[in-house]
Design a protein around this motif. Structure first.
Motif, PDB file in Angstrom:
ATOM      1  N   UNK A  15       0.569  -1.424  -0.169  1.00  0.00           N
ATOM      2  CA  UNK A  15      -0.127  -0.158   0.031  1.00  0.00           C
ATOM      3  C   UNK A  15       0.522   0.961   0.041  1.00  0.00           C
ATOM      4  N   UNK A  16       1.936   1.408  -0.784  1.00  0.00           N
ATOM      5  CA  UNK A  16       2.598   2.312  -1.079  1.00  0.00           C
ATOM      6  C   UNK A  16       1.876   3.841  -1.730  1.00  0.00           C
ATOM      7  N   UNK A  17       2.113   5.032  -1.536  1.00  0.00           N
ATOM      8  CA  UNK A  17       1.540   5.450  -2.824  1.00  0.00           C
ATOM      9  C   UNK A  17       1.711   6.110  -4.184  1.00  0.00           C
ATOM     10  N   UNK A  24       3.438   7.635 -10.558  1.00  0.00           N
ATOM     11  CA  UNK A  24       2.363   7.731 -10.544  1.00  0.00           C
ATOM     12  C   UNK A  24       1.367   6.368  -9.291  1.00  0.00           C
ATOM     13  N   UNK A  25       0.301   6.992  -9.514  1.00  0.00           N
ATOM     14  CA  UNK A  25      -0.647   7.203  -8.199  1.00  0.00           C
ATOM     15  C   UNK A  25      -0.481   5.146  -8.633  1.00  0.00           C
ATOM     16  N   UNK A  34      -4.676   6.653 -16.833  1.00  0.00           N
ATOM     17  CA  UNK A  34      -5.359   7.522 -16.251  1.00  0.00           C
ATOM     18  C   UNK A  34      -3.863   7.522 -15.260  1.00  0.00           C
ATOM     19  N   UNK A  35      -3.718   6.576 -14.670  1.00  0.00           N
ATOM     20  CA  UNK A  35      -2.179   6.532 -13.218  1.00  0.00           C
ATOM     21  C   UNK A  35      -0.914   5.456 -14.549  1.00  0.00           C
ATOM     22  N   UNK A 139      -6.954  -3.111 -22.484  1.00  0.00           N
ATOM     23  CA  UNK A 139      -6.023  -3.805 -21.089  1.00  0.00           C
ATOM     24  C   UNK A 139      -6.022  -2.400 -21.291  1.00  0.00           C
ATOM     25  N   UNK A 140      -6.408  -2.240 -19.419  1.00  0.00           N
ATOM     26  CA  UNK A 140      -6.289  -1.174 -18.825  1.00  0.00           C
ATOM     27  C   UNK A 140      -4.517  -1.323 -17.781  1.00  0.00           C
ATOM     28  N   UNK A 141      -3.089  -0.324 -18.154  1.00  0.00           N
ATOM     29  CA  UNK A 141      -1.974  -0.679 -17.557  1.00  0.00           C
ATOM     30  C   UNK A 141      -1.996   0.713 -16.121  1.00  0.00           C
ATOM     31  N   UNK A 142      -3.062   1.098 -15.693  1.00  0.00           N
ATOM     32  CA  UNK A 142      -3.606   2.118 -13.847  1.00  0.00           C
ATOM     33  C   UNK A 142      -2.490   0.836 -13.495  1.00  0.00           C
TER      34      UNK A 142
END
Length: 474
Positions: A15-17, A24-25, A34-35, A139-142
């Motif tokens: 759980x790092x920011x 990136x978040x 988006x992240x 594909x979602x790369x968040x």
């Protein structure tokens, strides 16, 4: 007869920011893609920079598992090609992980314990997520680049029960350490299950199958049971060599079966080599001393609850198995109630009333309110039966304990004069039974107590009723 061999690879999302190698978040549920940045998108020229907090959390887990912490470890490239892996490789650790050999002790319901070896725990970045919609895939790369800690066990588990005990204990430790929310529904705590069997007495390890990406304790148990039966049938039918091949399988919860996904690669297939963009991870003595400081763990808390509050081993195990429950219990005890009563009212009464989807964190009755109910039992304001009515009312209505007691008329009558008036009336109406009691039929005391409680509509203090009846009957 066969012996089951189970080894687990657990992936814990830290759980790092920010992500493991970029800023990136790591927040969950954002709009797709988006992240992301050039580093986690694998664009040419983007260089990774290691997240120091991920190292901190890895060392905390290693300390909790009594593991050897390697003060020099190396990052490697693990090469494979999937749409959700933009680099064409995953940055992981192979030859020298940050966390080496350790152990985890599992507790059986009957009090037995067993030590499961932990081979290693290494840092790596997560892949993205493939989303399939009919004939189209997205594909979602968040999630790509999110820090993972992969904890690999020794093949020491011999049943699905042992596997679940190991997973639940590890899940609890991760939550106690605060290094991950370990939310299985969101994939923050998931595991690959390796299963094989061998004839009893045989010491060889035979072909194993890996069941990939399991994130439900219930489904893990079912998947292991199905896979073990599949292996046994193949051995008994003499087709083990052809039916059981080294492969990755998926579990289909709709039919309760595993099915083949792809052939299982060996380490050589991934063409591991040291990542040229990352220098070796060096953990100084000062870092090791600082990062090895960890909070009280479930086993330590259980031992303390037994000693300080006089709990039974089993009750202490239940209370400490979930961090939120342990905190709830300790907050209840700040009100000066007994540990035994707190356990009963928390684990039996409150948890038994929580409907599906409601947790202790969202319970309409908090720790201080529940403790007040218990306190009113202990100071003889209300009976145990009346306390259940109070709890039922508070589960549906917002109020305070004392107001509910008054509103529902549940306060126990302990006044000698009022109770003696009721008792004298009952004794006068049952002179024949009074004579029988005095002639030696002492079991009739229960009859007189019951009649008194009935006449008082349950408001009489039972202990006081017994005391006054014995005085009158003597």
């Amino acid at each position: 007869m066969f012996e089951v061999i189970i080894g687990l690879e657990v992936h814990v999302q830290l759980n790092t920011n920010s992500k493991l190698f970029c800023s990136c978040a790591t927040s969950f549920g954002e709009e797709p893609n988006t992240n992301v940045c050039p580093t986690c998108l694998g664009l040419p020229g983007a260089l990774p920079v290691l997240n120091k907090e991920a190292v901190h959390k890895a060392i905390m887990l290693g300390t909790a598992l009594k593991s050897k912490i390697n003060q020099k470890s190396i990052f490697n490239r693990k090469n494979y090609f999937y749409p959700d892996l933009p680099n064409g490789y995953q940055i992981s650790q192979f030859e020298v992980p940050v966390v080496g050999l350790g152990e985890l002790v599992i507790d059986f319901p009957d009090g037995r314990q067993k030590t499961i070896g932990v081979t290693r725990a290494h840092l790596e970045n997560d892949a993205g997520k493939n989303i399939h919609a009919g004939s189209v895939s997205h594909v979602d790369l968040n999630r790509a680049g999110t820090p993972l800690l992969e904890i690999v066990s020794e093949p020491d588990m011999r049943s699905s029960e042992e596997a679940l005990l190991y997973l639940k204990k590890l899940h609890s430790i991760v939550r106690y350490l605060g290094i991950s929310d370990a939310n299985m529904q969101e994939g923050s705590f998931r595991c690959d299950v390796n299963v094989s069997i061998r004839p009893k007495g045989d010491t060889n390890l035979y072909t194993r199958c890996e069941i990939k990406n399991m994130n439900s304790f219930k489904f893990i148990e079912k998947a292991i049971s199905y896979e073990v039966n599949r292996h046994i049938e193949a051995w008994e039918d003499g087709v083990h060599a052809t039916e059981i091949v080294q492969e990755t399988r998926l579990f289909d919860p709709n039919v309760g079966e595993t099915r083949s996904m792809r052939g299982k690669e060996d380490a050589a297939d991934y063409r591991y080599f040291p990542d040229p963009d990352l220098r070796p991870l060096i953990i100084t003595d000062e870092m090791l001393e600082t990062y090895s400081k960890i909070p009280e763990l479930p086993d330590e808390k259980k031992e303390r609850f037994v000693k300080e509050y006089g709990l039974k081993e089993y009750d202490a195990s239940v209370i400490t198995s979930v961090l939120e429950m342990a905190h709830f219990f300790e907050e209840m005890l700040t009100q000066g109630i007994s540990g035994k009563n707190a356990v009963t009212w928390l684990t039996v009464e409150l948890l038994g009333r929580l409907k599906e989807g409601v947790t202790l964190a969202t319970s309409p009755v908090n720790a201080l309110t529940l403790a007040t109910i218990v306190k009113r039992i202990e100071d003889n304001t209300i009976s145990g039966k009346a306390a259940k009515e109070v709890l039922d009312y508070l589960m549906e209505n917002e109020s305070d304990v004392d107001s509910v007691i008054e509103k529902l008329g549940l306060k126990q009558v302990s006044d000698d004069g009022a109770l003696l008036e009721i008792i004298d009336g009952i004794l006068a109406a049952n002179q024949d039974k009074v004579a029988e009691y005095k002639a030696g039929k002492e079991k009739l005391l229960a009859f007189f107590v019951g009649q008194t409680m009935k006449a008082s509509k349950g408001s009489a203090n039972p202990a006081k009723v017994n005391e006054l009846l014995l005085q009158r009957l003597s």
